[in-house]
Design a protein around this motif. Structure first.
Motif, mmCIF file in Angstrom:
data_model
loop_
_atom_site.group_PDB
_atom_site.id
_atom_site.type_symbol
_atom_site.label_atom_id
_atom_site.label_comp_id
_atom_site.label_asym_id
_atom_site.label_seq_id
_atom_site.Cartn_x
_atom_site.Cartn_y
_atom_site.Cartn_z
ATOM 1 N N ASP A 111 0.833 -1.205 0.000
ATOM 2 C CA ASP A 111 0.000 0.000 0.000
ATOM 3 C C ASP A 111 0.866 1.253 0.000
ATOM 4 O OD1 ASP A 111 -2.334 -1.427 -0.028
ATOM 5 O OD2 ASP A 111 -2.646 -1.344 2.146
ATOM 6 N N ALA A 112 1.949 1.200 0.793
ATOM 7 C CA ALA A 112 2.860 2.345 0.864
ATOM 8 C C ALA A 112 3.484 2.614 -0.502
ATOM 9 C CB ALA A 112 3.944 2.097 1.900
ATOM 10 N N TRP A 113 3.842 1.548 -1.208
ATOM 11 C CA TRP A 113 4.414 1.689 -2.546
ATOM 12 C C TRP A 113 3.400 2.280 -3.523
ATOM 13 C CZ3 TRP A 113 3.211 -2.120 -6.609
ATOM 14 C CH2 TRP A 113 3.823 -1.804 -7.833
ATOM 15 N N ARG A 114 2.182 1.745 -3.497
ATOM 16 C CA ARG A 114 1.157 2.205 -4.435
ATOM 17 C C ARG A 114 0.738 3.646 -4.158
ATOM 18 N NH1 ARG A 114 -0.634 -1.824 -7.531
ATOM 19 N NH2 ARG A 114 -0.360 -3.985 -6.824
ATOM 20 N N ASN A 115 0.703 4.032 -2.884
ATOM 21 C CA ASN A 115 0.173 5.340 -2.517
ATOM 22 C C ASN A 115 1.248 6.381 -2.197
ATOM 23 O OD1 ASN A 115 -2.722 4.636 -2.555
ATOM 24 N ND2 ASN A 115 -2.189 3.299 -0.841
ATOM 25 N N GLY A 116 2.514 5.987 -2.299
ATOM 26 C CA GLY A 116 3.595 6.944 -2.069
ATOM 27 C C GLY A 116 3.776 7.335 -0.618
ATOM 28 N N ILE A 117 3.362 6.474 0.308
ATOM 29 C CA ILE A 117 3.508 6.759 1.737
ATOM 30 C C ILE A 117 4.925 6.393 2.181
ATOM 31 C CG2 ILE A 117 2.673 6.246 4.059
ATOM 32 C CD1 ILE A 117 0.005 5.480 2.819
#
Length: 403
Positions: A111-117
């Motif tokens: 999720d962090a990768w997909r959302n840039g977190i």
């Protein structure tokens, strides 16, 4: 309706109400997981930080995300921070400034990768081409040398053992191949700070800066997120031959913002403008006719430049170097670096010029003038006395003839 049916109906109504509330709440906030926001800190209470995101309902963030290495909060109430929306939990808007270094699962990392977190990682060791970093507690990831800093890595050991924020630039093989970038986090922060500084930095301001690198033509100075050039001609009032003799990397300096060009992302500084102009007192310190000691700074075809003080140079014209004899170049009489005594012949404050002569030549010329003057005076006195004696004799003879 029997008791069981009544309890079932109440439970269903409660669940429906909770679902409707959550849906209504989610509709109001209109945030998607991974969405970035700028939020103001309303209150810091215990383990939680309450945020104003400009939407209905307060956001919450774990305070431990904003602790420094000593366990102290790096923010205060009223500050504005950048955070990422995680979702709604217990009717609260949950945010993060990064995914923690705890037991974050593969799904969270994806999720962090997909959302840039950003994710927090622990730099474990140096490996070929970069660093091995642990994220999510146990997940191994790779950060190339070029992505650990804004500048070239000089000493990899400086990063080992540090906890840093990273962005996942590559996520492959179901999390078995993760590539990180700390540089992208730094660049985003620098860009944010630069936008803030555009509103505050003005030409003519005096600011504190740090020397980041040295070049033959000048030094690069960092003031927060902004970096600019201090030209070698603006380092001081005196001429600088070797910049390394004056400045060093990491040195803190006070400089004046000389020029700002946001369009081309260029800023120039002046260290000289923070220093007193030595020419303000030249007329008092070096009056005409006074003698001083200086160092020969450089030679030119037409004369020798002598440094009397920082930023104060005078010229001995070639015609005043040969002690009356004609010379073709100053090097026949004087050399660079030599210490000499000079006499100030004239001061031109407006054009910042001092005309000098060699003291020994000047004194010799003055002595010669005194000798000539003394000779002329003596000759005049002798002549006067001689004429007086002849006159007296002639007068006496005339008087005797009358008798």
């Amino acid at each position: 309706m029997d008791k069981d049916d009544k309890e079932l109906k109440e439970t269903t109504e409660e669940e429906s109400f909770a679902d409707l509330f959550a849906k209504s709440f989610a509709d109001q906030v209109r945030l998607e997981p991974g969405q970035k926001v700028e939020a103001k800190i309303l209150k810091i209470s215990g383990d939680w930080i309450f945020l104003d995101t400009g939407r209905k309902g307060e956001g919450v963030l774990e305070a431990k995300e904003l602790l420094d290495a000593d366990g102290n909060l790096t923010v205060k109430e009223g500050d504005t921070i950048t955070a990422w929306f995680l979702g709604v939990s217990h009717n609260e808007l949950r945010f993060t400034t990064r995914l923690g270094g705890g037991s974050a699962g593969q799904s969270q990392l994806e999720d962090a990768w997909r959302n840039g977190i950003p994710v927090e990682g622990h730099v474990e060791k140096e490996i070929k081409g970069g660093f091995e970093v642990k994220v999510g507690g146990t997940v191994r990831a790779f950060c190339p040398y070029s992505q650990i800093s804004l500048r070239r890595v000089e000493n990899a050991a400086d990063y080992i053992g540090k906890r840093l924020s990273f962005r996942i630039s590559e996520y492959g093989e179901n999390g078995r191949n993760i590539v990180l970038s700390h540089r992208s986090v730094l660049e985003e922060e620098r860009l944010r700070q630069k936008e803030e500084q555009k509103e505050t930095l003005k030409e003519g301001m005096i600011v504190q800066g740090t020397v980041t690198s040295l070049r033959d033509f000048g030094a690069f100075i960092s003031i927060g997120s902004v970096e600019g050039l201090l030209p070698i001609s603006e380092i001081g009032w005196s001429r600088v031959k070797d910049i390394h003799e004056v400045l060093s990397v990491g040195q803190n300096v006070e400089v004046v913002i000389k020029q700002i060009d946001w369009e081309n992302d260029k800023i120039s500084f002046s260290l000289k403008d923070t220093l007193a102009d030595p020419w303000d007192k030249v007329a008092l310190t070096y009056p005409e006719g006074s003698f001083h000691t200086g160092r020969v700074a450089r030679l030119a075809q037409f004369g020798a430049f002598v440094t009397l003080d920082s930023g104060v140079d005078g010229l001995i014209h070639i015609s005043k170097l040969g002690a009356g004899k004609r010379i073709n170049h100053p090097r026949e009489v004087i050399k660079e670096g030599e210490t000499v005594e000079v006499k100030v012949e004239s001061v031109d404050r407006e054009n910042r010029r001092l005309s000098l002569s060699l003291a020994e030549v000047s004194r010799a010329a003055e002595q010669e003038e005194r000798t000539i003057e003394e000779f002329r005076r003596t000759a005049a006195e002798t002549s006067a006395k001689t004429m007086g004696t002849l006159g007296d004799l002639l007068k006496a003879k005339l008087e005797k003839g009358k008798k």
